[in-house]
Design a protein around this motif. Structure first.
Motif, PDB file in Angstrom:
ATOM      1  N   SER A 280      -4.379  -4.225   8.433  1.00  0.00           N
ATOM      2  CA  SER A 280      -3.507  -4.440   9.585  1.00  0.00           C
ATOM      3  C   SER A 280      -2.440  -5.501   9.314  1.00  0.00           C
ATOM      4  O   SER A 280      -1.554  -5.713  10.138  1.00  0.00           O
ATOM      5  CB  SER A 280      -4.335  -4.844  10.808  1.00  0.00           C
ATOM      6  N   ASN A 281      -2.513  -6.155   8.154  1.00  0.00           N
ATOM      7  CA  ASN A 281      -1.542  -7.185   7.795  1.00  0.00           C
ATOM      8  C   ASN A 281      -0.476  -6.592   6.887  1.00  0.00           C
ATOM      9  O   ASN A 281      -0.784  -5.978   5.866  1.00  0.00           O
ATOM     10  CB  ASN A 281      -2.259  -8.342   7.094  1.00  0.00           C
ATOM     11  N   TRP A 282       0.805  -6.789   7.247  1.00  0.00           N
ATOM     12  CA  TRP A 282       1.927  -6.145   6.536  1.00  0.00           C
ATOM     13  C   TRP A 282       1.942  -6.524   5.050  1.00  0.00           C
ATOM     14  O   TRP A 282       2.029  -5.657   4.177  1.00  0.00           O
ATOM     15  CB  TRP A 282       3.233  -6.542   7.208  1.00  0.00           C
ATOM     16  N   THR A 283       1.855  -7.827   4.756  1.00  0.00           N
ATOM     17  CA  THR A 283       1.929  -8.273   3.364  1.00  0.00           C
ATOM     18  C   THR A 283       0.700  -7.839   2.583  1.00  0.00           C
ATOM     19  O   THR A 283       0.793  -7.370   1.440  1.00  0.00           O
ATOM     20  CB  THR A 283       2.082  -9.801   3.294  1.00  0.00           C
ATOM     21  N   ALA A 284      -0.482  -7.987   3.190  1.00  0.00           N
ATOM     22  CA  ALA A 284      -1.708  -7.565   2.519  1.00  0.00           C
ATOM     23  C   ALA A 284      -1.670  -6.072   2.208  1.00  0.00           C
ATOM     24  O   ALA A 284      -2.090  -5.633   1.129  1.00  0.00           O
ATOM     25  CB  ALA A 284      -2.915  -7.893   3.388  1.00  0.00           C
ATOM     26  N   ARG A 285      -1.152  -5.299   3.146  1.00  0.00           N
ATOM     27  CA  ARG A 285      -1.076  -3.847   2.927  1.00  0.00           C
ATOM     28  C   ARG A 285      -0.105  -3.516   1.790  1.00  0.00           C
ATOM     29  O   ARG A 285      -0.316  -2.560   1.040  1.00  0.00           O
ATOM     30  CB  ARG A 285      -0.674  -3.155   4.225  1.00  0.00           C
ATOM     31  N   PHE A 286       0.970  -4.295   1.652  1.00  0.00           N
ATOM     32  CA  PHE A 286       1.901  -4.087   0.553  1.00  0.00           C
ATOM     33  C   PHE A 286       1.185  -4.310  -0.784  1.00  0.00           C
ATOM     34  O   PHE A 286       1.344  -3.544  -1.738  1.00  0.00           O
ATOM     35  CB  PHE A 286       3.089  -5.042   0.678  1.00  0.00           C
ATOM     36  N   VAL A 287       0.350  -5.355  -0.847  1.00  0.00           N
ATOM     37  CA  VAL A 287      -0.412  -5.634  -2.063  1.00  0.00           C
ATOM     38  C   VAL A 287      -1.386  -4.495  -2.346  1.00  0.00           C
ATOM     39  O   VAL A 287      -1.541  -4.053  -3.497  1.00  0.00           O
ATOM     40  CB  VAL A 287      -1.165  -6.969  -1.930  1.00  0.00           C
ATOM     41  N   ILE A 288      -2.043  -3.988  -1.309  1.00  0.00           N
ATOM     42  CA  ILE A 288      -3.003  -2.903  -1.477  1.00  0.00           C
ATOM     43  C   ILE A 288      -2.307  -1.648  -1.987  1.00  0.00           C
ATOM     44  O   ILE A 288      -2.845  -0.902  -2.814  1.00  0.00           O
ATOM     45  CB  ILE A 288      -3.753  -2.653  -0.156  1.00  0.00           C
ATOM     46  N   GLN A 289      -1.074  -1.414  -1.522  1.00  0.00           N
ATOM     47  CA  GLN A 289      -0.297  -0.275  -2.026  1.00  0.00           C
ATOM     48  C   GLN A 289      -0.054  -0.395  -3.529  1.00  0.00           C
ATOM     49  O   GLN A 289      -0.039   0.611  -4.252  1.00  0.00           O
ATOM     50  CB  GLN A 289       1.056  -0.194  -1.318  1.00  0.00           C
ATOM     51  N   LEU A 290       0.180  -1.606  -3.998  1.00  0.00           N
ATOM     52  CA  LEU A 290       0.397  -1.803  -5.432  1.00  0.00           C
ATOM     53  C   LEU A 290      -0.874  -1.472  -6.221  1.00  0.00           C
ATOM     54  O   LEU A 290      -0.803  -0.948  -7.340  1.00  0.00           O
ATOM     55  CB  LEU A 290       0.812  -3.249  -5.708  1.00  0.00           C
ATOM     56  N   ALA A 291      -2.027  -1.769  -5.620  1.00  0.00           N
ATOM     57  CA  ALA A 291      -3.300  -1.496  -6.290  1.00  0.00           C
ATOM     58  C   ALA A 291      -3.661  -0.016  -6.255  1.00  0.00           C
ATOM     59  O   ALA A 291      -4.288   0.495  -7.196  1.00  0.00           O
ATOM     60  CB  ALA A 291      -4.412  -2.311  -5.634  1.00  0.00           C
ATOM     61  N   ALA A 292      -3.288   0.676  -5.180  1.00  0.00           N
ATOM     62  CA  ALA A 292      -3.637   2.094  -5.021  1.00  0.00           C
ATOM     63  C   ALA A 292      -2.393   2.858  -4.576  1.00  0.00           C
ATOM     64  O   ALA A 292      -2.294   3.301  -3.434  1.00  0.00           O
ATOM     65  CB  ALA A 292      -4.761   2.240  -3.990  1.00  0.00           C
ATOM     66  N   PRO A 293      -1.406   3.018  -5.478  1.00  0.00           N
ATOM     67  CA  PRO A 293      -0.104   3.560  -5.081  1.00  0.00           C
ATOM     68  C   PRO A 293      -0.126   5.009  -4.617  1.00  0.00           C
ATOM     69  O   PRO A 293       0.775   5.448  -3.903  1.00  0.00           O
ATOM     70  CB  PRO A 293       0.749   3.399  -6.344  1.00  0.00           C
ATOM     71  N   GLY A 294      -1.153   5.768  -5.006  1.00  0.00           N
ATOM     72  CA  GLY A 294      -1.210   7.166  -4.597  1.00  0.00           C
ATOM     73  C   GLY A 294      -2.050   7.418  -3.370  1.00  0.00           C
ATOM     74  O   GLY A 294      -2.251   8.571  -2.959  1.00  0.00           O
ATOM     75  N   ALA A 295      -2.553   6.348  -2.734  1.00  0.00           N
ATOM     76  CA  ALA A 295      -3.485   6.513  -1.617  1.00  0.00           C
ATOM     77  C   ALA A 295      -2.762   6.674  -0.288  1.00  0.00           C
ATOM     78  O   ALA A 295      -1.720   6.052  -0.041  1.00  0.00           O
ATOM     79  CB  ALA A 295      -4.427   5.321  -1.551  1.00  0.00           C
ATOM     80  N   GLN A 296      -3.336   7.502   0.573  1.00  0.00           N
ATOM     81  CA  GLN A 296      -2.928   7.627   1.969  1.00  0.00           C
ATOM     82  C   GLN A 296      -4.098   7.165   2.837  1.00  0.00           C
ATOM     83  O   GLN A 296      -5.251   7.214   2.421  1.00  0.00           O
ATOM     84  CB  GLN A 296      -2.553   9.066   2.295  1.00  0.00           C
ATOM     85  N   ARG A 297      -3.775   6.755   4.060  1.00  0.00           N
ATOM     86  CA  ARG A 297      -4.783   6.135   4.934  1.00  0.00           C
ATOM     87  C   ARG A 297      -5.119   7.025   6.117  1.00  0.00           C
ATOM     88  O   ARG A 297      -4.236   7.596   6.760  1.00  0.00           O
ATOM     89  CB  ARG A 297      -4.240   4.790   5.425  1.00  0.00           C
ATOM     90  N   LEU A 298      -6.395   7.122   6.402  1.00  0.00           N
ATOM     91  CA  LEU A 298      -6.892   7.830   7.575  1.00  0.00           C
ATOM     92  C   LEU A 298      -7.872   6.925   8.309  1.00  0.00           C
ATOM     93  O   LEU A 298      -8.625   6.179   7.686  1.00  0.00           O
ATOM     94  CB  LEU A 298      -7.635   9.108   7.177  1.00  0.00           C
ATOM     95  N   THR A 299      -7.871   7.007   9.635  1.00  0.00           N
ATOM     96  CA  THR A 299      -8.907   6.351  10.423  1.00  0.00           C
ATOM     97  C   THR A 299      -9.807   7.443  10.990  1.00  0.00           C
ATOM     98  O   THR A 299      -9.350   8.290  11.765  1.00  0.00           O
ATOM     99  CB  THR A 299      -8.294   5.512  11.557  1.00  0.00           C
ATOM    100  N   LEU A 300     -11.056   7.450  10.582  1.00  0.00           N
ATOM    101  CA  LEU A 300     -11.986   8.503  10.966  1.00  0.00           C
ATOM    102  C   LEU A 300     -13.141   7.926  11.772  1.00  0.00           C
ATOM    103  O   LEU A 300     -13.636   6.828  11.473  1.00  0.00           O
ATOM    104  CB  LEU A 300     -12.530   9.204   9.718  1.00  0.00           C
ATOM    105  N   GLU A 301     -13.556   8.649  12.788  1.00  0.00           N
ATOM    106  CA  GLU A 301     -14.736   8.278  13.563  1.00  0.00           C
ATOM    107  C   GLU A 301     -15.919   9.083  13.020  1.00  0.00           C
ATOM    108  O   GLU A 301     -15.947  10.311  13.121  1.00  0.00           O
ATOM    109  CB  GLU A 301     -14.516   8.576  15.044  1.00  0.00           C
TER     110      GLU A 301
END
Length: 373
Positions: A280-301
């Motif tokens: 949920s943090n903009w900067t942290a998410r940018f870093v995570i994108q660098l670690a997993a550049p091909g990943a897409q995000r889903l929220t699943l119940e």
């Protein structure tokens, strides 16, 4: 009802006061270009209310609030689902936006950040409505401006609007990621769409010492504006500028369809020190994108709990992160452990003091693009 001239002056005052409009040459250009002329085809307004999850309704020229909307410092959606414009429908539509008129303060902020000087030649990637193209023409003269638009219908409407304003830059319909070699080299390149990586063609078409201003994005939804200086050896480098700038991705850079999800029960589970809350943090998410550049995000119940799930369609790797009993757990599968890569890079970033995006540097060479702090 407030008249157009007053609305225009109020917009310029707002952009001056918030620091987006900083110099006299761009202030004069902004005063010379009325935004409503580039929105005569109307725009879409988000529908609020429980009936619609994410819907848009058309606002047409002549509607009571059309003109005030044109001079609001807001991004205005001008196309839905790749083909649908406001005049095509009469009620709400629930498809995704594909083209928009960027909020004027961001347009002017970027033009200021481009650091143009009199006589500079500029290549603009993404003509859109033509509003930013007209501003460039007002500042530099039309013969110094080239603009590329991917969508033929969008390009046609922009050409008509620019012609009505008697602005005649070089307009090209095609893939902006390829640039426009016929007009190269340029002193400046500016992109009004997001890219995952800065194309090598842009570097090749910018003269040494020239600047490229582009928003670098990822598939997890975090992005930032970068200003790169092109070097004699054919590379480019420069800082992220901060501010949380976001644009629609260039269409060739949009993520692939997720398709059939992998079996999210068939994975190895363990505890993790990095929880899904970091997403949920903009900067942290940018870093995570660098670690997993091909990943897409889903929220699943699933099983009565919410799982934040990353899926890499190309590799088939995935990771699901969730909270249970006061601790964070991750379950992951596929050939590459996605969350392991996230933990490693995220840990390095935290160990470095969690630097802000303004402390990151982008480097582009023929071998590829790297981003580091």
């Amino acid at each position: 009802m407030t008249d157009q001239g007053q609305l225009h002056r109020q917009l310029i005052d707002r952009m001056t006061n918030n620091g987006s409009l900083r110099t006299d040459p761009w202030r004069k250009a902004a005063a010379a270009v009325p935004r409503h002329e580039f929105l005569r085809g109307g725009y879409f307004r988000r529908v609020a209310g429980p009936r619609f999850h994410s819907a848009w309704e058309p606002v047409q020229a002549g509607d009571a609030d059309w003109l005030e909307g044109c001079y609001a410092d807001e991004s205005l959606v001008t196309q839905i689902a790749g083909t649908i414009v406001p005049e095509d429908i009469r009620g709400p539509i629930t498809r995704e936006p594909t083209s928009s008129s960027t909020l004027p303060s961001l347009v002017l902020r970027m033009l200021e950040d481009l650091q143009v000087e009199d006589g500079h030649t500029v290549l603009e990637i993404g003509t859109g409505t033509g509003y930013s193209t007209a501003l460039l023409c007002a500042r530099l003269d039309a013969e110094n401006v080239t603009s590329i638009e991917y969508d033929e219908r969008v390009a046609s409407r922009a050409r008509a609007a620019l012609g009505h304003m008697e602005a005649y830059p070089t307009l090209v319909t095609g893939d902006g990621l390829l640039g426009h070699g016929a007009g190269a080299p340029y002193d400046r390149i500016i992109a009004t769409c997001g890219v995952r990586t800065v194309p090598q063609a842009w570097i090749e078409q910018t003269r040494p010492g020239g600047l490229i201003l582009a928003t670098i994005c990822g598939w997890l939804g975090s992005s930032e504006l970068a200003r790169l200086t092109v070097h004699d050896d054919g590379t480019a480098s420069g800082p992220l500028l901060g501010g949380g700038v976001s644009f629609m991705l260039a269409r060739p850079h949009t993520p692939p369809p997720l398709g059939l999800l992998p079996d999210l029960d068939d994975g190895k589970e363990r505890e993790t020190a990095i929880g899904a809350d970091v997403l949920s943090n903009w900067t942290a998410r940018f870093v995570i994108q660098l670690a997993a550049p091909g990943a897409q995000r889903l929220t699943l119940e699933r099983d009565g709990r919410s799982e934040e799930t990353l899926v890499d369609v190309e590799t088939g790797s995935w990771a699901a992160v969730y909270s249970e009993g006061g601790r964070w757990l991750v379950r992951q599968g596929g050939p590459e452990p996605l969350w392991d890569a996230v933990e490693d890079l995220f840990g390095q970033w935290r160990h470095a003091g969690a630097p802000a995006l303004e402390e990151f540097t982008v480097t582009v060479t023929p071998a590829g693009q790297t981003i580091h702090w």
